[in-house]
Scaffold this active site. Structure first.
Site: not given
Ligand code: MG
Length: 405
Positions: A37, A122, A147, A159, A212, A214, A238, A264, A285, A314, A318, A341, A405
């Site tokens: 990605n 999700h 999730r 996000y 998650d 992130h 996660e 991931e 993951r 994961h 993407d 997922e 990120w």
């Protein structure tokens, strides 16, 4: 059965996908997913300049030797671009072997360990109310695990929350340059504990809940979050924190019984070796596309099984249906399976390009019985949707500092 030709396609049915097609002297072909990605063309160059020329004329049956040749045989090991290129070739060779044997790939791995693969959906929203309404929708569609992500009040965007976009494809397609988003840990803490408190009282105790982070928290902040969420009994938390330094997870583990999942962005077993062997995590993951293909995931899963760590691949948008098919075969076989997922493949242009044979019913996915991976790729349809540069957002703190990120 020699490798005669390898083609690389980049298509963008909303998001970019790098697809590899390996064709043998017998006319049998296999497919692989090489999508990284936001760096898609780097993998294309890696494949075309440095990988494909070395493989023409080799025996397509020797999957392990070709994997070792591409991994050990080069001075520069590991890394996402290199490993995605290896992964795509590896998936395509498993696809070919299955087609030649007349068997689905899971049969070559050792057969079925379960009838179906449990998925988690999700649910996200602009408010806790909207997130929980979405979660209820998934539960009424048969999902047993969801999730939950919700917009953080006081931040312009969050996000993982779609806002006015209809799906993740539309969201990513609108970003020719990386948008800059703001992050606030104190504002997030206020939201997330409330989200799970309300979720448990509204959804009951039988639905598995996941979240998650992130990687936005420091290890000690993640430890605190894990502790605060313990009453709500999550299946896992996660990416609770960045784990370039794997020991960071020791800090989190020492403070909470909330199960932890990560992996991931990992490219090899070496990225998660300490996390697994010290039992600092519960779920690994990794994705077939980003961690070296079916051959590599099988090895990671076997290593993880020794330490009671379960495979939970994961499943973001993407990863193309080719990668998802590889996960389906691995998940159907692997003894230490956790959960998969799943964001669905509802996008119409995507379905025009990739036709898959796995089925989804009541929150479970059922593997294809077709020989190989069970995915077809329409090259003509792919040409209709050419590559478009697009990025994930970047994250800054409220004072302007770059954040994880
Ligand atoms: Mg994630």
């Amino acid at each position: 059965m020699k490798i005669e030709k390898i083609d690389v396609f980049v298509s963008c049915p909303g998001r970019n996908f790098v697809t590899v097609k390996v064709t043998t002297s017998d006319g049998v072909y296999g497919l692989g997913d090489a999508t990284v990605n936001g760096r898609e063309q780097a993998v294309v160059a890696m494949l075309q300049e440095h990988v494909i020329p070395c493989l023409i004329g080799r025996d397509a049956h020797n999957i392990e030797d070709i994997w070792q040749y591409l991994y050990r045989g080069v001075y520069w090991r590991r890394g996402p671009i290199n490993m995605a290129a290896i992964a795509a070739i590896d998936m395509a060779l498993w696809d070919i072997k299955g087609k030649v044997a007349g068997l689905p790939v899971y049969q070559l791995l050792g057969g079925k360990s379960r009838q179906g693969v449990t998925l988690y959906a999700h649910a996200n929203g602009e408010s806790i109310e909207q997130t929980l309404a979405n979660a209820e929708q998934h539960v009424s569609n048969g999902f047993k695990a969801v999730r939950l992500q919700s917009a953080v009040p006081g931040l312009e965007v969050t996000y993982g929350v779609l806002g006015d976009k209809k799906d993740y494809f539309e969201l990513q397609g609108s970003r020719p340059l990386p948008p800059e988003e703001t992050w606030s840990t104190p504002k997030y803490f206020d939201l997330v504990v409330e989200l799970f408190e309300q979720a448990r009282s509204r959804l009951g105790n039988q639905v598995q809940l996941l979240h998650d982070v992130h990687s936005r928290l420091t290890p000690i902040e993640s430890a605190r979050l894990g502790k605060l969420l313990e009453p709500y009994n999550l299946l896992f938390l996660e990416d609770a924190s960045i784990a370039e330094n794997q020991t960071a997870y020791k800090t989190i583990r020492q403070h909470t019984t909330t199960p932890l999942a990560i992996g991931e962005t990992y490219n090899t077993l070496w990225d998660c070796k300490d996390l697994i062997q010290n039992q600092w995590i519960d779920y690994i993951r990794v994705a077939a596309t980003h961690a070296g293909g079916i051959t590599a995931l099988k090895r990671i899963a076997d290593f993880a099984s020794v330490f009671n760590v379960q495979l939970a691949p994961h499943g973001a948008p993407d990863l193309s249906p080719v990668c998802f098919a590889a996960h389906m075969h691995l998940n159907t076989w692997v003894p230490n399976f956790g959960i998969q997922e799943f964001v669905g493949f509802g996008n119409e242009s995507l379905r025009e390009i990739f036709q898959h044979e796995f089925t989804v019913q009541n929150g479970m996915a059922y593997v294809s019985e077709a020989p190989g991976l069970g995915v077809e790729f329409d090259e003509q349809a792919a040409l209709k949707y050419p590559y478009k540069r697009s990025y994930l957002p970047v994250s800054r703190l409220e004072d302007g500092s770059m954040w994880h990120w």
